[in-house]
Design a protein around this motif. Structure first.
Motif, PDB file in Angstrom:
ATOM      1  N   THR A  76       1.062  -1.101   0.074  1.00  0.00           N
ATOM      2  CA  THR A  76       0.049   0.082  -0.096  1.00  0.00           C
ATOM      3  C   THR A  76       0.864   1.101  -0.155  1.00  0.00           C
ATOM      4  O   THR A  76       1.945   1.156   0.622  1.00  0.00           O
ATOM      5  CB  THR A  76      -0.998   0.139   1.206  1.00  0.00           C
ATOM      6  N   LYS A  89      -4.378   7.358   0.222  1.00  0.00           N
ATOM      7  CA  LYS A  89      -3.786   6.184  -0.129  1.00  0.00           C
ATOM      8  C   LYS A  89      -3.757   6.072  -1.703  1.00  0.00           C
ATOM      9  O   LYS A  89      -4.945   6.379  -2.200  1.00  0.00           O
ATOM     10  CB  LYS A  89      -4.037   4.709   0.312  1.00  0.00           C
ATOM     11  N   THR A  91      -4.881   3.977  -4.352  1.00  0.00           N
ATOM     12  CA  THR A  91      -5.752   2.937  -4.586  1.00  0.00           C
ATOM     13  C   THR A  91      -6.267   2.285  -5.987  1.00  0.00           C
ATOM     14  O   THR A  91      -6.422   1.308  -6.252  1.00  0.00           O
ATOM     15  CB  THR A  91      -7.013   2.714  -3.706  1.00  0.00           C
TER      16      THR A  91
END
Length: 149
Positions: A76, A89, A91
């Protein structure tokens, strides 16, 4: 003496133009590079890197895999601003970097499956008694002494 007419020059020929068989790579002009700092849970060292803005997040993760040792399939990536505040984040693996990160950001990589080699707390240690150690020490000394001379 003086010729007022402009001199005609021959037109350039295309003799040196690369062909598909001679061209090994394409030159990309006006590529936007984004400078970032890369940190990870695996290493305590930060790396300053520049990435092309046209890369996707998936391509970035492939490059971060080489830098951090974290697997691109399980990592991540969290983006931090200059004030150390999390901006979220990454994603969407298909997003372009120029749309999701900004200059001087810090990319922090985490991967729960990667082993932290700096953390030795959980490492099982081999221990023997002092008596056993002395036996092994004498055995090692016998192996090192050359008795054939």
């Amino acid at each position: 003496l003086h010729n007022p007419q402009p001199q005609k020059l021959p037109l350039p020929t295309n003799d040196f133009a690369p062909t598909s068989s001679t061209m090994t790579s394409a030159v990309v002009e006006n590529v936007e590079f984004i400078q970032v700092s890369v940190t990870s849970t695996v290493s305590s060292v930060a790396a300053e890197k520049r990435f092309a803005g046209h890369l996707t997040v998936r391509e970035l993760k492939g490059k971060l895999e080489l830098i951090t040792g974290a697997s691109m399939t399980t990592m991540t990536v969290e983006v931090f601003d200059e004030n150390k505040s999390s901006r979220g984040k990454l994603t969407n693996d298909d997003a372009l970097l120029s749309h999701v990160i900004f200059p001087n950001a810090r990319l922090h990589v985490t991967d729960v499956q990667t082993v932290n080699f700096n953390d030795v707390e959980g490492v099982q240690k081999f221990e023997i008694s002092q008596e056993e150690y002395e036996k092994r020490k004498k055995y090692r000394l016998r192996l090192c002494v050359d008795t054939t001379a």
